[in-house]
Design a protein around this motif. Structure first.
Motif, PDB file in Angstrom:
ATOM      1  N   TRP A  61       8.786 -24.862   1.179  1.00 45.52           N
ATOM      2  CA  TRP A  61       9.706 -25.246   2.227  1.00 45.52           C
ATOM      3  C   TRP A  61       9.308 -24.701   3.597  1.00 45.52           C
ATOM      4  CZ3 TRP A  61      15.246 -24.734  -0.312  1.00 45.52           C
ATOM      5  CH2 TRP A  61      15.546 -25.946  -0.945  1.00 45.52           C
ATOM      6  N   LEU A  62       8.911 -23.436   3.660  1.00 41.02           N
ATOM      7  CA  LEU A  62       8.597 -22.821   4.950  1.00 41.02           C
ATOM      8  C   LEU A  62       7.201 -23.156   5.456  1.00 41.02           C
ATOM      9  CD1 LEU A  62      10.270 -19.303   4.595  1.00 41.02           C
ATOM     10  CD2 LEU A  62      11.144 -21.366   5.712  1.00 41.02           C
ATOM     11  N   SER A  63       6.520 -24.076   4.762  1.00 37.48           N
ATOM     12  CA  SER A  63       5.192 -24.496   5.227  1.00 37.48           C
ATOM     13  C   SER A  63       5.274 -25.240   6.559  1.00 37.48           C
ATOM     14  CB  SER A  63       4.519 -25.383   4.182  1.00 37.48           C
ATOM     15  OG  SER A  63       5.258 -26.579   3.968  1.00 37.48           O
ATOM     16  N   PHE A  64       6.488 -25.641   6.974  1.00 38.76           N
ATOM     17  CA  PHE A  64       6.611 -26.331   8.264  1.00 38.76           C
ATOM     18  C   PHE A  64       6.111 -25.465   9.414  1.00 38.76           C
ATOM     19  CE2 PHE A  64      10.710 -24.048   8.232  1.00 38.76           C
ATOM     20  CZ  PHE A  64      10.738 -23.541   9.524  1.00 38.76           C
ATOM     21  N   ALA A  65       6.071 -24.135   9.220  1.00 39.10           N
ATOM     22  CA  ALA A  65       5.572 -23.241  10.267  1.00 39.10           C
ATOM     23  C   ALA A  65       4.122 -23.542  10.615  1.00 39.10           C
ATOM     24  CB  ALA A  65       5.712 -21.787   9.814  1.00 39.10           C
ATOM     25  N   ASP A  66       3.370 -24.118   9.670  1.00 43.37           N
ATOM     26  CA  ASP A  66       1.968 -24.435   9.928  1.00 43.37           C
ATOM     27  C   ASP A  66       1.810 -25.545  10.954  1.00 43.37           C
ATOM     28  OD1 ASP A  66       1.009 -22.518   8.175  1.00 43.37           O
ATOM     29  OD2 ASP A  66       1.064 -23.865   6.450  1.00 43.37           O
TER      30      ASP A  66
END
Length: 305
Positions: free
Chosen positions: A260-265
């Motif tokens: 889910w927190l891969s959006f930071a990439d």
């Protein structure tokens, strides 16, 4: 004599007459479902809570840094964890409150809200006694289920945009806006940063389609809306707990919440797509599996009068 009189063949037949505009009817059902969903006090309360989270985060950061100190725990090089990587930048650029708010709401608040809406989609109609009336209309179970899922996906997008919009407004009021420093250390203009923020919001919304399908499946298993909502939220919490247990690291990549927190990439330069693509693939897989399970269950469901 029979030759000159009217016959049954002369009248309009089903084949010759105008067919009911199925897609028009489906869009009408979809609009009706959206209106009902977004007029419920429960839905409005969920959106209000989601909108309040960025405001509380922004005020907390403002108070914490009112003496000139900085927020610790990350900075621009904070890695892939969305919250720590962005929160230290909020005082320099209010746009980072959007990224921080999405990272703060994604693990619990957003999926919980989606779980409530999805869990109530079918079970709520069954408990209210309105499901059988919907099935009397020329929708069919498959089309009705698709409309319910489309409504839930719309809520996913609306809920995510509510968080992002609230965060952007709060960030603009409490902090300066300007050029954006990526977590790779490079800089981009505010306009490009705003586009990245919109892209991140869309990715976060898509990250919730697996939860929506899971909730819809649970909703077809029971005739109690409260039980369906509670079960869906319970499963969300359970999966997130399991995703934090080191001994289960081999299973972690298969949990819908793992990436889910891969959006930071998306705030890297260049963008690191690997984990983002894995996340989208995992959400598609969950949507396909639990969507099919919901369709199979709903198709065989005995609707009580």
């Amino acid at each position: 004599m029979a030759a000159g009189g009217p016959t049954v063949a002369d009248g309009p037949t089903v084949a010759d007459g105008p067919r009911a505009p199925r897609w028009s009817w489906t869009l009408g059902l979809f609009r009706s479902e959206l209106t009902i969903t977004f007029r419920r006090w429960r839905t409005l309360a969920l959106l209000a809570v989601l909108a309040a989270v960025p405001i509380l985060v922004g005020i907390a950061v403002k108070i914490e840094t009112s003496d000139g100190s900085t927020i610790g725990g990350g900075g621009a090089g904070g890695g892939g964890e969305g919250g720590p990587a962005f929160i230290a930048q909020i005082t320099n650029n209010g746009l980072f409150l959007v990224f921080t708010a999405l990272a703060a709401t994604l693990p619990f608040f957003l999926p919980m809200a989606i779980g409530v809406i999805a869990g109530d989609a079918v079970a709520g109609e069954a408990s209210a006694g309105t499901l059988r009336y919907l099935l009397v209309a020329p929708a069919g179970r498959t089309r009705l289920l698709l409309v319910k899922y489309a409504t839930t996906l719309t809520f996913c997008l609306v809920a995510t945009l509510v968080v992002a919009t609230s965060a952007l407004a709060t960030g603009a009021l409490l902090f300066p806006l300007g050029d954006v420093t990526t977590i790779s250390g490079t800089r981009m203009g505010f306009g490009e940063g705003l586009l990245r923020a919109l892209l991140i919001a869309l990715v976060v919304a898509v990250s919730l389609i697996g939860v929506a399908a899971l909730g819809l499946f649970v909703s077809t298993l029971t005739s109690s809306g409260i039980a369906a909502m509670a079960t869906t939220v319970g499963l969300l919490i359970t999966v997130q707990i399991l995703d934090q247990i080191p001994q289960l690291h081999g299973l972690h990549p298969y949990f819908f919440s793992h990436y889910w927190l891969s959006f930071a990439d998306l705030m890297r330069e260049p963008v690191y797509w690997d984990d983002i693509i894995k996340n989208l693939q995992m959400q598609g897989l969950y949507a396909a599996v639990f969507g099919s399970a919901a369709w199979a269950r709903f198709g065989a469901k005995d609707i009580m009068a």
